[in-house]
Design an enzyme around this catalytic site. Structure first.
Site, PDB file in Angstrom:
ATOM      1  N   PHE A   4       0.830  -1.220   0.000  1.00 37.87           N
ATOM      2  CA  PHE A   4       0.000   0.000   0.000  1.00 37.87           C
ATOM      3  C   PHE A   4       0.862   1.267   0.000  1.00 37.87           C
ATOM      4  O   PHE A   4       0.511   2.266   0.632  1.00 37.87           O
ATOM      5  CB  PHE A   4      -0.943   0.038   1.211  1.00 37.87           C
ATOM      6  CG  PHE A   4      -1.771  -1.203   1.398  1.00 37.87           C
ATOM      7  CD1 PHE A   4      -2.375  -1.835   0.321  1.00 37.87           C
ATOM      8  CD2 PHE A   4      -1.955  -1.738   2.668  1.00 37.87           C
ATOM      9  CE1 PHE A   4      -3.148  -2.978   0.489  1.00 37.87           C
ATOM     10  CE2 PHE A   4      -2.726  -2.878   2.857  1.00 37.87           C
ATOM     11  CZ  PHE A   4      -3.323  -3.497   1.765  1.00 37.87           C
ATOM     12  N   GLU A  45       0.288  14.277   8.941  1.00 35.30           N
ATOM     13  CA  GLU A  45      -0.294  13.428   7.902  1.00 35.30           C
ATOM     14  C   GLU A  45      -1.815  13.385   8.035  1.00 35.30           C
ATOM     15  O   GLU A  45      -2.544  13.424   7.037  1.00 35.30           O
ATOM     16  CB  GLU A  45       0.280  12.017   7.995  1.00 35.30           C
ATOM     17  CG  GLU A  45      -0.269  11.062   6.941  1.00 35.30           C
ATOM     18  CD  GLU A  45       0.319   9.676   7.039  1.00 35.30           C
ATOM     19  OE1 GLU A  45      -0.152   8.782   6.304  1.00 35.30           O
ATOM     20  OE2 GLU A  45       1.259   9.463   7.845  1.00 35.30           O
ATOM     21  N   ARG A  94     -30.955  19.686 -14.124  1.00 30.86           N
ATOM     22  CA  ARG A  94     -31.597  18.405 -14.439  1.00 30.86           C
ATOM     23  C   ARG A  94     -33.109  18.514 -14.193  1.00 30.86           C
ATOM     24  O   ARG A  94     -33.544  18.882 -13.099  1.00 30.86           O
ATOM     25  CB  ARG A  94     -30.995  17.307 -13.553  1.00 30.86           C
ATOM     26  CG  ARG A  94     -31.734  15.987 -13.557  1.00 30.86           C
ATOM     27  CD  ARG A  94     -31.614  15.258 -14.856  1.00 30.86           C
ATOM     28  NE  ARG A  94     -32.069  13.884 -14.729  1.00 30.86           N
ATOM     29  CZ  ARG A  94     -32.380  13.104 -15.761  1.00 30.86           C
ATOM     30  NH1 ARG A  94     -32.293  13.575 -17.005  1.00 30.86           N
ATOM     31  NH2 ARG A  94     -32.774  11.868 -15.566  1.00 30.86           N
ATOM     32  N   LEU A 125     -28.061  12.047  -5.661  1.00 33.72           N
ATOM     33  CA  LEU A 125     -28.821  13.107  -6.327  1.00 33.72           C
ATOM     34  C   LEU A 125     -28.654  13.070  -7.844  1.00 33.72           C
ATOM     35  O   LEU A 125     -29.487  13.606  -8.574  1.00 33.72           O
ATOM     36  CB  LEU A 125     -28.385  14.476  -5.795  1.00 33.72           C
ATOM     37  CG  LEU A 125     -28.721  14.752  -4.324  1.00 33.72           C
ATOM     38  CD1 LEU A 125     -28.045  16.033  -3.860  1.00 33.72           C
ATOM     39  CD2 LEU A 125     -30.241  14.836  -4.125  1.00 33.72           C
ATOM     40  N   GLY A 129     -28.685  10.282  -9.512  1.00 32.98           N
ATOM     41  CA  GLY A 129     -29.346   9.090 -10.022  1.00 32.98           C
ATOM     42  C   GLY A 129     -28.348   8.180 -10.711  1.00 32.98           C
ATOM     43  O   GLY A 129     -27.186   8.064 -10.307  1.00 32.98           O
TER      44      GLY A 129
END
Length: 384
Positions: free
Chosen positions: A162, A249, A275, A344, A346
């Protein structure tokens, strides 16, 4: 620097605001147009690092005599904020400038600082920190990587996983045990220069849920010789160094969290106002307006808390418990906000071509790295 309210935080002065404008233009021109390609190749082009360095966007807090910007944490935080607002998590500057460089400034010898910091400031040297291992993530006392002194070298054996910037890094601060019998007092930090280092190899670039353009990798050390002069600070002092620097950090994570959730909210407000659903803007629905009002309140409160933490950190008064509060609470809010914002949109919110999808996927790791949020709560409880 931009925020959800448009107001400049108190910790951003005129110089910081100008730096933020440069950073904003840089990410929009050099990174955002290449999101898909960087995601596919799982790293950001090396040239992007050098361009960032040429503009003064790397190592802003590093003193000028070592090639840095000579600023404070606030200057680096402005750059991190603009990167997070752009939607980019690939350029590993928060680790490079926010973690690696400060270790070198705080604990490096004059020779070490003069050798490594100028190249980090130009982007010719990319830095990484080798902490996490397959069996030791947050529990740094149990790292298994060993560094055994042999003459004027340490012999390094072990593995890390990682590791942000792992595939491209030129310099790694490796957490290793130099005295396994001494517990936390036997941990040291060694600086490995990856060029011409027999026995060092990079594993795969990890296939992650999000942050696809960040070259997070596995690293392996098989009898790697590290010059003894590359020891950072004193032998056995590594654990104490990490504990002192982890609040920084964790604050970097908080900075990124707030900037990302502010951008998610802005995108959602703009989308719901354009929209149309059932012949009217989505924003005209009471539920949507109330949802956005709630999200805006959480984002505003997050910003206020973050700004207070940054001011305290720059002044040298941020305590570890509060830094842990900032890390867990702000990253939790980031995940919650981006999830609710995506809803929101969709079905479109689930499409990767929409920025909110990227913000949602990239947010999840914030609750894990830098110390899992559950550990943050345990640390906070010790101060109560």
């Amino acid at each position: 620097m931009s925020t959800a309210t448009g107001a400049r935080p108190r910790w951003v002065d005129d110089e910081g605001a100008a730096l933020g404008a440069v950073a904003r233009d840089f990410f929009q021109a050099e990174v955002v147009p290449h999101f898909e390609r960087f995601d596919r190749q799982k790293y950001v082009d090396r040239e992007v690092w050098r361009k960032a360095g040429a503009l003064g966007l790397l190592c802003c807090e590093v003193p000028e005599e070592y090639g840095g910007g000579g600023g404070t944490f606030a200057h680096d935080a402005v750059v991190f904020s603009e990167q997070a607002r752009s939607g980019d998590t690939g350029l590993g500057n928060p680790v490079h400038s926010g973690v690696v460089a400060p270790y070198l400034v705080a604990y490096g010898s004059e020779k070490q600082k003069a050798r490594w910091l100028p190249g980090m400031a130009t982007g010719d040297i990319i830095g990484a920190v080798g902490m996490s291992e397959p069996g030791a993530g947050t529990d740094l006392k149990n790292v298994r990587t060993r560094a055994t002194r042999s003459g004027d070298h340490y012999v390094l054996n072990g593995s890390k996983t990682f590791i942000s910037n792992g595939a491209q890094c030129d310099l790694i601060i490796v957490v290793a045990k130099t005295d396994p019998a001494a517990g936390r007092h036997g941990i040291s930090l060694l600086v490995l220069e990856t060029a011409d280092a027999p026995g060092f190899r990079r594993g795969r670039v990890l296939d992650k849920l999000g942050m696809h353009s960040q070259d997070t990798s596995e690293l392996f050390f098989d009898d790697v010789l590290v010059p003894a002069e590359n020891l950072l600070g004193e032998e056995g002092a590594g654990f104490g160094m990490m504990m002192r620097d982890l609040p920084r950090e964790r604050l970097v994570i908080g900075v990124n969290a707030v900037a990302a959730m502010e951008r998610a909210l802005e995108e959602s407000i703009a989308y719901t106002k354009t929209r149309e659903v059932f012949g009217a803007p989505l924003f005209s629905m009471q539920h949507v307006k109330f949802e956005l009002a709630e999200l805006a309140t959480i984002v505003r409160a997050s910003r206020v808390f973050l700004d207070d933490c940054v001011e305290k950190f720059v002044a040298g008064t941020l305590d570890p418990a509060t830094a842990s509060m900032a890390k867990w609470w702000l990253s939790q809010n980031q995940c919650d906000i981006t999830d609710r914002c995506l809803q929101l949109f969709g079905g479109y919110g689930y499409m990767r071509e929409y920025l909110v999808s990227r913000l949602y996927a990239d947010a999840r790791a914030q609750k894990i790295y830098g110390g899992a949020n559950e550990v943050m709560k345990d640390l906070i409880s010790r101060s109560l």
